[in-house]
Design a protein around this motif. Sequence first.
Motif: not given
Lengths: 110, 360, 647, 221
Positions: C149-150, C241, C245-249, C251
Amino acid sequence: MAEHATHDQHAEAHEAHGTRFYWMVGAILAIITTIEVAIFLVKDTIGHELFLAILFILSIAKGAGVVMFFMHLRGDARIFQLVFIVPLTFAVTMCLGFLTIFSNYGGIAG
Amino acid sequence: MRKEARKSTVPLVVLLLSCAAMLSGCTNLPATTLFTYGDHATRILDLLMPVFWMAVGVFVVVQGALVYTVIRFRSKQANAPVPAQIHGNTNIEIMWTIAPAIILLVIAVMTFRTQAANSYQPPEAMKIRAIGHQWWFEFQYDDGTIVTANDLYIPVGQSVQIQLEAADVMHNFWIPKLAGKTYMIPGKTNYLAFKATEAGIFRGFCAEFCGESHGNMHFRVIALDAADFAKWKTNFATTPAAANGTAQVLGLTGDAARGAAIFADAKKQCSSCHIISGTVAKGKIGPNLTYFGNRRTIAAGMLPYSTDNMAKWLQDPTSIKPGNLMGRVIKKGTLKDQEIADLVAYLDGMKFAVNMPAEK
Amino acid sequence: MAIAEHKLTSVSPATASSGSFPWRTWLATVDHKKIGIIYIVSAFVFFMLGGIEAMLMRVQLGAPNNTFLSADVYNQLFTMHATTMIFLMVMPMNVGIGNYVVPLMIGARDMAFPRLNAMSIWLFLGGGLLLYMSFLTGGAPNGGWFAYAPLTQVQYSPTSGMDYWILGLGLTGIASIAGALNFIVTVLNMRAPGMSINRMPLFVWMNLVVSFIIIFAFPTFTVGSIELLFDRQFGGAFFNPAQGGDAMLWQHLFWFFGHPEVYILILPVMGMISEILPVFSRKPIFGYSFVAFSGVGIGFLGFIVWAHHMFGVGMGPMANAFFAAASMVIAIPTGVKIFNWIATMWAGDVRLTTAMLYAIGFISMFIIGGISGITLASPPIDLQQTDSYYVVAHLHYVLFGGSILGLFAGAYYWFPKMTGRMLNERIGKIQFWIMLISFNVTFFPMHIVGTEGMPRRIYTYEAGMGWDLWNFIETVGTFFLAFSILIFIYNVLSSLRNGEVASNDPWDAATLEWTMPSPPPSYNFLHIPIVNSRRPLWDAKYPHAAGDDHHGASSAPSQVRYEYTDEETAGAKDIHMPSLTFSPMILSGGLTIAALGFVYINKDILGLPTRVAALGFILIGIVMVAIAIRGWIVDSRKDSPYLGQHH
Amino acid sequence: MSATSHAHHDEAGQAPLVGSLGVDSRKLGLWAFIGSETLFFTALITTHLIFYARTKAELTASGMLAHLDPKHFLGINLTSVLAAILLASSLTMVLALAASKAKEWQKFRFWLLATIILGSSFVLGQAYEFSHLYAEGLKLAPQFVYEGETVKSLFGVTFFTMTGFHGLHVTLGVIWLIAVYFKVRKFPASPENPMDVELVGLYWHFVDLVWVGIFTLIYLI
């Protein structure tokens, strides 16, 4: 064959619980839920930490009650405990790990 | 005999390839990680080398044991007796569990020391903000008063702290000769501190897959001596002089003043995406083009800077960088050759002198 | 030796039958052996598709500034190459061989849930076909197999490719979980008398471990991809993001699954190697318990190292240090296995058959892949090497040099059992050497170009970076690799027709599958064997050379039978096996059609008609699932000893 | 699901499908499946917690937490009733199992029907809750509207995804319960019946267990 003996043991474990026992467990779980709701309603007076502590203990007790007595994990064959408790441990580890990692950028601690 | 000859090809090939690799490692290639000019990358190399030699040692011992075992205990006759049935040896097994553990412990300790040094952010470091876009890099100095793209100017001998961000998708900021990679992540800010130890021009890449033209997302780091850097920054902060002069491109003579007019023309849309300080161009979508004539490259490091390449880009950006935003506005034929020549003259004329170091 | 010299009992080569192909007995089969073969053949087809994708990419990279492929096509190809090789090739190939061999090794008549097993294969095929349909419908997935993501959000990846990816992998994921549950129950609960846990063959051990890894690792991936689907189609923003939202989540969810996935790919192959090496060294495995428990250890540790794929994302030095240390620890059980394998051959009578050559090649290449992994476990070094071609080299040494060479070892080893014909050894050895050398020619230079700064996943590169020659060599190597695969295909086809007829036990092996005719009858064992050691067949053949192999109370020899009288064989008709059923296939077909509907449920391609059609697909799918479940229940009643008609 | 078993275990007197570990194959498979589902729901709950913590931090920073906390949407009354319903259904389920083992089929039918009715009430109650939340401004969208103010937050997305998947599991559980009800009615003499009941019971209790977690972590805290 030693392994086959476990079957008979857990079959006996099932017989040990009569309907009275299940009603009792059900009643205790209902009481726990009532206490949970009750302390939720008075949470501002007892402080956040105490509220969380009580809630976690009660919920774990409730979950354990369901698993041990309704799902008969207590007294059932060892293998069932293994295939449930190992992933449960992984799940708790994952949850805590994620919450810790995400606390670095505006997570639980931030 | 023939069988044995064949068997020895494997180690031979591996050996030859390893030798070739060593030779190639001894060449100072444009983006190699083995010739470093920055403290961050040097510390990594200093960690890699002992680990590499340990790895070679382990490789020789284990691979050697394997090959030796196979050759020595190869079945020699069809009806050989059943060999002794050995089921294991706990002592030996414990030993070869502990031996790699010790090697790994050594590597771990060295790793943590290097990591501590490389993650340290010196408070006195010069702060530069780097923003990854699809597919170019934006660099901001002094809280955004100086903005450039794809050329990162830094002073030699002074720590710089790059504040890494992303405007759209994830990118990864990598200058092999100066510092290891750090991600540019939308919604999150990362920091990378390093110090160039020599003046030079260094290669940089986006290392995380970021869409169609990920392969076309490069940049250059230009490390200047402190005095040159200060001069560059002072010059860059001034507003470019009014456009004048000409350039020869596409067999035509471009006129800078005409180019400036085209650039400012709302119908041509240049100014809706780009900024050139001191003009009406205030678009924030594309790179800031102030002092474009000082650029080392065109199209995020894809083409060396030249008026011919600029013309090529303006004729058909998509052919150079598929998927890029400018290509949605400028297609083949959108700009007439004369317009292109004028624009090239304008952009190329906007420059000041810098003592450029060598490519390293 | 006298017994091993062999009686050729009831040989029935698979291809001997002339006339029309018995479609019904294959499509409606619940026989673990037939299902295994379908897995293996379809995985091999996907292997060739993934290989073609790889070759197209290598041609593009063979020269700088090449224009053979466009950037967009290249991105689709590398996404599909990895997705195919991981989810549609190595995993199902492991499952296929496991499906065929595991019940035989533990003395079972079939898997625990034969119909569920049939559902898994058809669902896997449905998922694979759905993924490949994307090529025909406006673009394959193009966000990488890691789908970071994203970039995979709909505004950056507007084609339906990623939706196909999510739903196709969703189907194969259900198939994997169902298959893993089946393996767990089969291995734990279907063992022959006396086959205690510490007498199970190591291949069975590793399949058990991997099945647990699958059921623990896949749920997070399922959750991640459901959330991604919500982002793309139903107005979510989990990984976006720009909308909170959260791009790390993504991963973290992805790699919490993705790293254990690596062990899902390699552990069954390690199990195969642990079967093959002892047989061709004519010795027992050295340190059975160490090898078994190192597999369990790898399985456990595999769940706490996921973030070593993310050292560069800025998790902070503490988190990096933790994941680095855990990753280094995992090298220890892996190293233990390698030492034990070498020790197994030590002082043995090492017979260099093709299967053995592949097994040795596996160890040799895996050593290189393991060593290059150590530098990647060190965060500072990783920051220079990650996302460069060095990682491409590392992962191919582990996945090709490891998994695929190991799978070829397994193929040469078990082919006679599966088909009743021997593969040609001479051609096999030629294939091995071409493959091993061209593999190294293809992938070793990637270490070098990676160190010289070539990033991964770039569709082109400029001249003069010092990468040109190496890339050219890599591309040439790919063609020889492809050639070696063609040799293998030739070997399989010609051996099926003219190969030497395989006896019960052509390799002088030790485990139960070799007590049966090749290929085994549908019911596997006429009499379920009674096992008293780790090597029941070996002990029966060499009662004086068994060694201290008896684990457990009894030291009586195992009761294995490899010869039956005609009357006994005639008694096989009383063995009840589950009947043919199309229900699992209809159920899987229904889910696949519904998944296709979900791809387009919220797409504005043709406006309303698309959505109506999508909804129609979902409804048809649900109806098919309902019909299939009904049929399934009816069929299982027929086979039930309590409800059915046959008793 | 059906299962093969060993010939030597098919002898009379043995429980159905008992294998080399001395347990029923389907029960073992279901427990392993429950283990897998545990991780599935944990991932969904973790996602929710991460994003709720973020919303909370942002609202705290802007001083609006007391006013705009999305938890205001979640009425404790309805949820407590739902929790009680699910808990009661677990009790009726285990009583149904006990009755099936004692071969008291009339009792069994009563308790199983009670479980089905309680389960269906939970699904209906959740449907009511969802429509109520939608009307109040909490939607499957990266923002919610509370008393006229729009707040950027993933609370709605994570909440509906998590509780929706739980509701889906409850629905499938109800369908399974109904199937078992009819199967036992059709084949009252089958010795497999107690195991069929036990299997659906295990699944049902697990679904209840997930709600214990969601109730505490999402509604109460």
